[in-house]
Design a protein around this motif. Structure first.
Motif, PDB file in Angstrom:
ATOM      1  N   ARG A  90      -0.569  13.923  -5.484  1.00  0.00           N
ATOM      2  CA  ARG A  90      -0.030  15.270  -6.086  1.00  0.00           C
ATOM      3  C   ARG A  90      -1.144  15.995  -6.755  1.00  0.00           C
ATOM      4  N   ALA A  91      -2.027  15.411  -7.412  1.00  0.00           N
ATOM      5  CA  ALA A  91      -3.175  15.999  -8.012  1.00  0.00           C
ATOM      6  C   ALA A  91      -4.162  16.561  -6.660  1.00  0.00           C
ATOM      7  N   LYS A  92      -4.107  15.959  -5.598  1.00  0.00           N
ATOM      8  CA  LYS A  92      -5.089  16.468  -4.537  1.00  0.00           C
ATOM      9  C   LYS A  92      -4.288  17.560  -4.295  1.00  0.00           C
ATOM     10  N   MET A  93      -3.071  17.691  -3.938  1.00  0.00           N
ATOM     11  CA  MET A  93      -2.381  18.919  -3.630  1.00  0.00           C
ATOM     12  C   MET A  93      -2.638  20.096  -4.582  1.00  0.00           C
ATOM     13  N   PHE A  94      -2.531  19.860  -5.936  1.00  0.00           N
ATOM     14  CA  PHE A  94      -2.983  20.769  -6.804  1.00  0.00           C
ATOM     15  C   PHE A  94      -4.495  21.195  -6.610  1.00  0.00           C
ATOM     16  N   GLU A  95      -5.263  20.152  -6.272  1.00  0.00           N
ATOM     17  CA  GLU A  95      -6.739  20.741  -6.325  1.00  0.00           C
ATOM     18  C   GLU A  95      -7.076  21.664  -5.017  1.00  0.00           C
ATOM     19  N   TRP A  96      -6.257  21.515  -3.998  1.00  0.00           N
ATOM     20  CA  TRP A  96      -6.160  22.645  -2.854  1.00  0.00           C
ATOM     21  C   TRP A  96      -5.516  23.674  -3.256  1.00  0.00           C
ATOM     22  N   LEU A  97      -4.184  23.663  -3.923  1.00  0.00           N
ATOM     23  CA  LEU A  97      -3.618  25.007  -4.291  1.00  0.00           C
ATOM     24  C   LEU A  97      -4.419  25.681  -5.275  1.00  0.00           C
ATOM     25  N   PHE A  98      -5.372  25.174  -6.003  1.00  0.00           N
ATOM     26  CA  PHE A  98      -6.070  25.835  -7.018  1.00  0.00           C
ATOM     27  C   PHE A  98      -7.303  26.536  -6.258  1.00  0.00           C
ATOM     28  N   TRP A  99      -7.906  25.693  -5.153  1.00  0.00           N
ATOM     29  CA  TRP A  99      -8.876  25.935  -4.404  1.00  0.00           C
ATOM     30  C   TRP A  99      -8.530  27.276  -3.543  1.00  0.00           C
ATOM     31  N   ARG A 147      -7.788  14.073   9.693  1.00  0.00           N
ATOM     32  CA  ARG A 147      -6.592  14.195   9.088  1.00  0.00           C
ATOM     33  C   ARG A 147      -5.418  15.040   9.750  1.00  0.00           C
ATOM     34  N   THR A 148      -4.097  14.582   9.738  1.00  0.00           N
ATOM     35  CA  THR A 148      -3.414  15.441  10.279  1.00  0.00           C
ATOM     36  C   THR A 148      -2.784  16.726   9.267  1.00  0.00           C
ATOM     37  N   PHE A 149      -2.592  16.424   7.919  1.00  0.00           N
ATOM     38  CA  PHE A 149      -2.286  17.203   7.064  1.00  0.00           C
ATOM     39  C   PHE A 149      -3.302  17.185   5.954  1.00  0.00           C
ATOM     40  N   PHE A 150      -3.200  18.236   4.988  1.00  0.00           N
ATOM     41  CA  PHE A 150      -4.307  18.264   3.879  1.00  0.00           C
ATOM     42  C   PHE A 150      -4.356  17.038   2.996  1.00  0.00           C
ATOM     43  N   VAL A 151      -3.111  16.535   2.707  1.00  0.00           N
ATOM     44  CA  VAL A 151      -2.988  15.418   1.683  1.00  0.00           C
ATOM     45  C   VAL A 151      -1.886  14.511   2.337  1.00  0.00           C
ATOM     46  N   GLY A 152      -2.345  13.186   2.328  1.00  0.00           N
ATOM     47  CA  GLY A 152      -1.342  12.213   2.792  1.00  0.00           C
ATOM     48  C   GLY A 152      -1.080  12.560   4.194  1.00  0.00           C
ATOM     49  N   ASP A 153      -0.087  12.167   4.596  1.00  0.00           N
ATOM     50  CA  ASP A 153       0.411  11.866   6.328  1.00  0.00           C
ATOM     51  C   ASP A 153       1.398  12.855   6.454  1.00  0.00           C
ATOM     52  N   SER A 154       1.861  13.998   5.560  1.00  0.00           N
ATOM     53  CA  SER A 154       2.958  14.820   5.870  1.00  0.00           C
ATOM     54  C   SER A 154       2.774  16.120   5.183  1.00  0.00           C
ATOM     55  N   LEU A 155       3.606  16.965   5.737  1.00  0.00           N
ATOM     56  CA  LEU A 155       3.465  18.625   5.189  1.00  0.00           C
ATOM     57  C   LEU A 155       3.489  18.556   3.541  1.00  0.00           C
ATOM     58  N   SER A 156       2.560  19.355   2.851  1.00  0.00           N
ATOM     59  CA  SER A 156       2.914  19.583   1.679  1.00  0.00           C
ATOM     60  C   SER A 156       2.655  21.060   1.252  1.00  0.00           C
ATOM     61  N   LEU A 157       2.975  21.271   0.112  1.00  0.00           N
ATOM     62  CA  LEU A 157       2.626  22.726  -0.255  1.00  0.00           C
ATOM     63  C   LEU A 157       1.123  23.221   0.048  1.00  0.00           C
ATOM     64  N   ALA A 158       0.107  22.030  -0.195  1.00  0.00           N
ATOM     65  CA  ALA A 158      -1.129  22.522   0.293  1.00  0.00           C
ATOM     66  C   ALA A 158      -1.454  23.245   1.448  1.00  0.00           C
ATOM     67  N   ASP A 159      -0.544  22.540   2.664  1.00  0.00           N
ATOM     68  CA  ASP A 159      -0.537  22.997   3.928  1.00  0.00           C
ATOM     69  C   ASP A 159       0.129  24.475   3.893  1.00  0.00           C
ATOM     70  N   VAL A 160       1.291  24.570   3.270  1.00  0.00           N
ATOM     71  CA  VAL A 160       1.812  25.671   3.338  1.00  0.00           C
ATOM     72  C   VAL A 160       0.966  26.947   2.678  1.00  0.00           C
ATOM     73  N   ALA A 161       0.281  26.790   1.737  1.00  0.00           N
ATOM     74  CA  ALA A 161      -0.279  27.599   0.840  1.00  0.00           C
ATOM     75  C   ALA A 161      -1.589  28.129   1.821  1.00  0.00           C
ATOM     76  N   LEU A 162      -2.265  27.116   2.348  1.00  0.00           N
ATOM     77  CA  LEU A 162      -3.547  27.423   3.261  1.00  0.00           C
ATOM     78  C   LEU A 162      -3.275  27.809   4.366  1.00  0.00           C
TER      79      LEU A 162
END
Ligand SMILES: N[C@@H](CCC(=O)N[C@@H](CS)C(=O)NCC(=O)O)C(=O)O
Length: 195
Positions: A90-99, A147-162
């Motif tokens: 989750r924190a990695k997802m936030f890392e990408w969202l802030f970036w 990697r398949t998606f930005f964080v973990g193995d599935s779609l997260s908000l990091a992918d949607v944002a980026l």
């Protein structure tokens, strides 16, 4: 209580992020088109919802307003698989969202806006800005190589944002062909979002 209203401009990746998440989660909403080029985000009614005068803004079912695309996505996706349950992921997802908001959007999206909507020739875009945007695309390509998606193995908000402004980067004169991992990822995310 009434249906959620999304105030957005369809040319804006920030607004589309919110629409895609609402669609993915089958969340009912009414889309209210706001033409930012015509100053429709600066009317007194709009400024009452977001004093900063920017889209997207949502009026939640209970009438409360919320601005900032990533904050809105986080609110809509609370408790869903789009937000990793593991604390580190989750924190990695936030890392990408802030970036995305601090480094990617102010470069990749701004170049696109200048070229596509202000009709600036790509050759006239500030080379420093253009170089910073390209560095973001290279950073993404590096990350996605294995990697398949930005964080973990599935779609997260990091992918949607980026994906929002990355898929539009060619509008700003960026050639994505040197980035095969990035192109495959765009295809995966587009298909997950039904685009
Ligand atoms: N950080 C904000 C950025 C919002 C933003 O820049 N909105 C632009 C469209 S993409 C806008 O409303 N521009 C019109 C203006 O500033 O007058 C977000 O993610 O929601």
């Amino acid at each position: 209580m009434s249906v959620m209203r999304i105030f957005g401009d369809s040319i804006s990746g920030n607004c589309l992020k919110v629409k895609w998440v609402a669609n993915l989660l089958n969340r009912p909403y009414e889309w209210v088109e706001i033409d930012i080029m015509q100053g429709q985000s600066r009317t007194p009614e709009f400024l009452a919802m977001n004093p900063w005068g920017q889209v997207p803004v949502v009026l939640l079912e209970d009438g409360r307003p919320l601005a900032q695309s990533n904050a809105i996505m986080l609110h809509l996706a609370e408790g869903t698989d789009l937000i990793p349950s593991d604390a580190y992921d989750r924190a990695k997802m936030f890392e990408w969202l802030f970036w995305e908001q601090y480094s990617h959007e102010p470069t990749v999206a701004v170049v696109r806006f200048k070229v596509k909507y202000q009709k600036m020739a790509v050759a006239d875009v500030d080379p420093v800005l253009f170089g910073k945007a390209r560095a973001c695309l290279e950073r993404m390509e590096d990350h996605l190589t294995d990697r398949t998606f930005f964080v973990g193995d599935s779609l997260s908000l990091a992918d949607v944002a980026l994906v929002a402004y990355t898929r539009m980067a060619p509008d700003g004169g960026f050639d994505l062909s040197p980035y095969p991992a990035l192109l495959s990822w765009i295809g995966r995310v587009e298909s997950a979002l039904g685009l």
